[in-house]
Design an enzyme around this catalytic site. Structure first.
Site, PDB file in Angstrom:
ATOM      1  N   GLU A 119       0.830  -1.203   0.000  1.00  0.00           N
ATOM      2  CA  GLU A 119       0.000   0.000   0.000  1.00  0.00           C
ATOM      3  C   GLU A 119       0.867   1.257   0.000  1.00  0.00           C
ATOM      4  OE1 GLU A 119      -3.494  -2.019   2.793  1.00  0.00           O
ATOM      5  OE2 GLU A 119      -2.499  -0.185   3.431  1.00  0.00           O
TER       6      GLU A 119
ATOM      7  N   CYS B  68      -3.440  -3.446  14.838  1.00  0.00           N
ATOM      8  CA  CYS B  68      -3.003  -3.037  13.506  1.00  0.00           C
ATOM      9  C   CYS B  68      -3.314  -4.109  12.474  1.00  0.00           C
ATOM     10  CB  CYS B  68      -1.507  -2.741  13.522  1.00  0.00           C
ATOM     11  SG  CYS B  68      -0.854  -2.185  11.938  1.00  0.00           S
TER      12      CYS B  68
ATOM     13  N   CYS C   7      -3.678   1.392   8.119  1.00  0.00           N
ATOM     14  CA  CYS C   7      -2.580   0.783   7.383  1.00  0.00           C
ATOM     15  C   CYS C   7      -2.758  -0.731   7.342  1.00  0.00           C
ATOM     16  CB  CYS C   7      -1.258   1.157   8.049  1.00  0.00           C
ATOM     17  SG  CYS C   7       0.167   0.564   7.161  1.00  0.00           S
TER      18      CYS C   7
ATOM     19  N   CYS D 148       1.606  -5.652  16.468  1.00  0.00           N
ATOM     20  CA  CYS D 148       0.722  -4.758  17.234  1.00  0.00           C
ATOM     21  C   CYS D 148      -0.711  -5.266  17.147  1.00  0.00           C
ATOM     22  CB  CYS D 148       0.816  -3.334  16.703  1.00  0.00           C
ATOM     23  SG  CYS D 148       2.469  -2.618  16.841  1.00  0.00           S
TER      24      CYS D 148
ATOM     25  N   CYS E 189       2.862   8.509   2.041  1.00  0.00           N
ATOM     26  CA  CYS E 189       3.126   7.502   3.060  1.00  0.00           C
ATOM     27  C   CYS E 189       3.565   6.230   2.355  1.00  0.00           C
ATOM     28  CB  CYS E 189       1.874   7.243   3.900  1.00  0.00           C
ATOM     29  SG  CYS E 189       2.126   6.026   5.219  1.00  0.00           S
TER      30      CYS E 189
ATOM     31  N   CYS F 190       4.242  -7.493   8.117  1.00  0.00           N
ATOM     32  CA  CYS F 190       4.961  -6.983   9.286  1.00  0.00           C
ATOM     33  C   CYS F 190       4.966  -8.059  10.362  1.00  0.00           C
ATOM     34  CB  CYS F 190       4.281  -5.726   9.813  1.00  0.00           C
ATOM     35  SG  CYS F 190       5.118  -4.924  11.201  1.00  0.00           S
TER      36      CYS F 190
END
Length: 348
Positions: free
Chosen positions: A91, A118, A335, A115, A104, A111
């Site tokens: 993205e 997220c 995100c 978290c 961004c 990832c």
């Protein structure tokens, strides 16, 4: 697979030109074609000889960002899901502000930080991006802005992934972005955000740059942060804070603390008071972020009254604090959400 031409700094392109029996300035011409004229093929580099253009074609590839999805918000935010050469997807977001256009960018496919609020961590980490794959996101955005007569004015490295887990590629990307003979993005107009990879916070402090540092903190103490951010078990809260104090002492630059407010979890007055105590006397400010709803995560947004109460408590304790202006709320703004939906269809 051929290396990406965007993976190379000006100096490396100059060295490559010399290795081909060409004068070093040919590397500068290539760099100019990439970042000033923004061509999409080596054949367009018309001030280079045909044999040199053929050598470039034989040895290097352009990064291909295939537009899978494009979502446009009422506030002007544009969010892209780009397909990579290996069928992974990333993205990139263009955000329009009154002071210009901010991009961004993403540094990893997926990832591993984990978290719990997220969407980026859904599915885990697939791979790091190369410097050129990060660069290509900005170049692609600039080409879009070229059609409007506008330019990229700032960059935030806050997309999917942990940039300090892909540190060398991130730093090379930054060196390419700030080069005065390329896109020439001002260092103070770039912010890199980390979840707290302590060894690389120290490295970044020693880089001697003017690039801004943001830290995703999201809790005022070790226990709560470990529940929200498993990375805190690798790099405990106190160690993160010590590395940030080193950064401030070494650079004299202010740190941004990003704090996602989650209803009933980390948004109570006692959390604000504790956070104020931790940040007392630090050169910093706090950016409060009302958490985006992610269906897989089940967290709820903090109420407006509680957001303002949290802000007041910090301000009353002498902490500089803002509430992030929400953008792209109507287009899967969080995100990783767009990629997560794409993965549901069986894609990577």
């Amino acid at each position: 697979m051929k290396p990406f031409i965007y993976d190379y700094t000006l100096e490396e392109l100059q060295e490559w030109a010399v290795s081909q029996g060409e004068p070093a300035f040919r590397g500068g011409q290539i760099f100019d074609w990439l970042y000033v004229k923004r061509v999409s093929s080596f054949e367009e580099m018309t001030n280079l000889s045909k044999p040199l253009r053929q050598k470039l074609t034989d040895e290097f590839a352009f990064v291909t960002l295939q537009e899978i999805t494009k979502l446009e918000s009422k506030d002007g935010t544009v969010k892209f899901l780009f397909g990579l050469h290996d069928d992974h997807a990333i993205e990139t977001v263009i955000m329009k502000h009154n002071y210009g256009n901010s991009i961004c960018v993403t540094t990893q496919v997926g990832c591993k930080v984990g978290c719990t609020f997220c969407a980026s961590t859904l599915g885990g980490l697939k791979r790091n991006l190369t410097p050129g794959e990060i660069v290509a996101q900005v170049v692609q955005a600039q080409k879009i802005l070229d059609t409007r007569g506008e330019r990229v004015s700032s960059i935030v490295i806050m997309g999917t992934g942990e940039p300090f887990e892909n540190y060398d590629a991130t730093m090379k990307f930054l060196r390419i972005m700030i080069h005065e003979k390329g896109l020439n993005i001002g260092q103070r107009h770039i912010t890199v955000s980390t979840s707290g990879i302590v060894p690389n916070i120290y490295r970044f402090a020693d880089e001697n740059t003017q690039i801004n540092l943001a830290i995703s903190i999201h809790a005022p103490n070790d226990a709560l942060r470990s529940k929200l951010m498993p990375v805190n078990r690798r790099f405990p809260f106190d160690d993160v804070m010590e590395s940030l104090r080193y950064y401030i002492a070494k650079t004299g630059r202010r740190i941004t603390f990003e704090y996602a407010l989650i209803g009933g979890v980390n948004d109570q007055p006692e959390h604000a008071e504790e956070l104020a105590g931790v940040l007392k006397d630090m050169l910093c400010y706090v950016n409060l972020i009302p958490v985006n709803y992610v269906p897989e995560r089940k967290y709820v947004r903090t109420s407006r009254n509680d957001i303002f109460q949290f802000q007041r408590i910090l301000a009353d304790n002498g902490i500089n604090v803002t509430i992030r202006r929400e953008q792209g709320h109507d287009i899967a703004a969080a995100c990783g959400q767009l990629r997560a939906k794409h993965m549901e269809s069986g894609a990577r």
